[in-house]
Design a protein around this motif. Structure first.
Motif, short mmCIF file in Angstrom:
data_model
loop_
_atom_site.label_atom_id
_atom_site.label_comp_id
_atom_site.label_asym_id
_atom_site.label_seq_id
_atom_site.Cartn_x
_atom_site.Cartn_y
_atom_site.Cartn_z
N SER A 1 11.10 2.89 -1.24
CA SER A 1 10.06 2.20 -0.47
C SER A 1 9.60 0.98 -1.26
O SER A 1 9.94 0.80 -2.43
CB SER A 1 8.89 3.14 -0.18
N VAL A 2 8.81 0.15 -0.60
CA VAL A 2 8.23 -1.02 -1.24
C VAL A 2 6.78 -1.15 -0.79
O VAL A 2 6.45 -0.87 0.37
CB VAL A 2 9.00 -2.31 -0.90
N VAL A 3 5.91 -1.54 -1.71
CA VAL A 3 4.50 -1.78 -1.41
C VAL A 3 4.17 -3.20 -1.85
O VAL A 3 4.57 -3.64 -2.93
CB VAL A 3 3.58 -0.78 -2.15
N VAL A 4 3.48 -3.93 -0.99
CA VAL A 4 3.10 -5.31 -1.27
C VAL A 4 1.58 -5.43 -1.23
O VAL A 4 0.94 -4.89 -0.33
CB VAL A 4 3.72 -6.29 -0.24
N GLN A 5 1.02 -6.10 -2.22
CA GLN A 5 -0.43 -6.30 -2.25
C GLN A 5 -0.78 -7.72 -2.62
O GLN A 5 -0.14 -8.33 -3.49
CB GLN A 5 -1.10 -5.35 -3.25
N LYS B 1 -4.43 2.15 -13.68
CA LYS B 1 -3.88 3.27 -12.91
C LYS B 1 -4.86 4.44 -12.96
O LYS B 1 -5.07 5.05 -14.01
CB LYS B 1 -2.51 3.69 -13.46
N PRO B 2 -5.46 4.78 -11.83
CA PRO B 2 -6.56 5.76 -11.82
C PRO B 2 -6.13 7.19 -12.11
O PRO B 2 -6.98 8.03 -12.42
CB PRO B 2 -7.14 5.64 -10.41
N ILE C 1 0.78 -12.34 -5.33
CA ILE C 1 1.42 -11.32 -4.52
C ILE C 1 2.12 -10.35 -5.46
O ILE C 1 2.93 -10.76 -6.28
CB ILE C 1 2.45 -11.91 -3.54
N VAL C 2 1.76 -9.07 -5.38
CA VAL C 2 2.38 -8.03 -6.19
C VAL C 2 3.34 -7.24 -5.29
O VAL C 2 2.94 -6.75 -4.25
CB VAL C 2 1.32 -7.07 -6.79
N ILE C 3 4.59 -7.16 -5.70
CA ILE C 3 5.59 -6.38 -4.98
C ILE C 3 6.05 -5.26 -5.89
O ILE C 3 6.51 -5.52 -7.01
CB ILE C 3 6.80 -7.24 -4.57
N GLU C 4 5.91 -4.02 -5.45
CA GLU C 4 6.38 -2.88 -6.22
C GLU C 4 7.31 -2.04 -5.36
O GLU C 4 6.93 -1.59 -4.28
CB GLU C 4 5.22 -2.02 -6.73
N SER C 5 8.53 -1.87 -5.83
CA SER C 5 9.50 -1.04 -5.13
C SER C 5 9.89 0.13 -6.04
O SER C 5 9.73 0.06 -7.26
CB SER C 5 10.74 -1.84 -4.76
N TYR C 6 10.38 1.18 -5.43
CA TYR C 6 10.80 2.34 -6.22
C TYR C 6 11.92 3.10 -5.51
O TYR C 6 12.12 2.95 -4.29
CB TYR C 6 9.62 3.29 -6.48
N THR C 7 12.61 3.91 -6.26
CA THR C 7 13.55 4.88 -5.72
C THR C 7 13.38 6.17 -6.51
O THR C 7 13.08 6.14 -7.70
CB THR C 7 15.01 4.36 -5.81
N THR D 1 1.35 6.65 -1.52
CA THR D 1 -0.09 6.76 -1.68
C THR D 1 -0.50 6.52 -3.13
O THR D 1 -1.49 5.84 -3.40
CB THR D 1 -0.59 8.14 -1.21
N ILE D 2 0.28 7.06 -4.07
CA ILE D 2 0.00 6.84 -5.49
C ILE D 2 0.15 5.36 -5.83
O ILE D 2 -0.72 4.77 -6.48
CB ILE D 2 0.95 7.68 -6.36
N VAL D 3 1.25 4.74 -5.39
CA VAL D 3 1.49 3.34 -5.69
C VAL D 3 0.42 2.45 -5.07
O VAL D 3 -0.09 1.52 -5.70
CB VAL D 3 2.89 2.90 -5.21
N LYS D 4 0.04 2.74 -3.83
CA LYS D 4 -1.01 1.97 -3.17
C LYS D 4 -2.32 2.07 -3.93
O LYS D 4 -3.04 1.07 -4.10
CB LYS D 4 -1.20 2.47 -1.74
#
Length: 236
Positions: free
Chosen positions: A75-79, A102-103, A179-185, A203-206
């Protein structure tokens, strides 16, 4: 233990966050297929951002898949962060101190100096299906603002997890920000579906990126000083 964490409505209404699952048939994925959806929801009215996002994803966010694809999810999350890239990068680059934004990290112990190949031992706060995480720094590109790490051990359920984080300074609606882009597998844990695994990790990444935005604004002097560490616990 199966994942049971559910995202809150804050993520559905946020204008600064969006995540899109990736599911194509190539041996590795490139995130080009999500740019139109992200652009429509996130950069409404900003001409050219769909093409720009597609270029950034194709250039920096590709992951190789080891093993059977049906047992992997991505997935990828953009903020968007209303702070200069130099401020945001000063937080992201601190692989030795992930708890500064990171909380769910209570503390971190480093093995060796902060450089590619170093390993950190992370302790996770209570309430999650994890206790510790051993993570290796794979990329630390100070010039292009890229960080990548892999989880290589620990007491958790995220096997073969790899993340790529890139920062991009852009004008959004006439305001200079990042713009922060974080992707993972990651492997899908036994007993879970791809959708359940993606929901949990997203949810964790967000939450991490939401907190990164708040702390960056604090450092940049654009967020009320009353924000505290306690506020980061409201992600769920």
């Amino acid at each position: 233990m199966m994942y049971e964490t559910q995202p809150q409505e804050v993520w559905r209404s946020s204008r600064d966050l969006i995540s899109v699952p990736i599911d194509n048939e190539e041996p590795s994925f490139r995130l080009s297929g999500v740019s139109k959806q992200i652009s429509k929801m996130y950069f409404d009215g900003e001409e050219g951002y769909g093409e720009w996002l597609q270029e950034m994803m194709e250039r920096y966010h590709s992951h190789s898949h080891d093993g059977a694809r049906e047992f992997r999810c991505s997935s990828v999350v953009v903020q968007r962060v209303d702070a200069p890239v130099s401020v945001v990068w000063s937080l992201v680059r601190r692989f030795d101190k992930p708890q500064i934004y990171k909380p769910f990290v209570s503390n971190c112990f480093m093995r060796g100096d902060l450089k590619v190949g170093c390993v950190r031992e992370v302790s996770i706060v209570s309430g999650l299906p994890a206790a510790t995480s051993t993570e290796r720094l794979d990329i630390l590109d100070e010039e292009r603002h890229i960080l990548s790490f892999s989880i290589v051990g620990g007491e958790h359920r995220l096997s073969n997890y790899r993340a790529i984080i890139t920062l991009h300074e852009r004008l959004i609606n006439g305001i200079l920000g990042t713009i922060v882009i974080e992707s993972y597998t990651v492997d899908v844990p036994h007993g879970n579906t791809k959708e359940e695994a993606s929901l949990f990790v997203n949810t964790i990444v967000k939450c991490n990126l939401h907190s990164l935005g708040h702390v960056s604004k604090l450092l940049n002097g654009t967020y009320p000083a009353v924000y505290s560490l306690a506020d980061r616990s409201t992600c769920f």
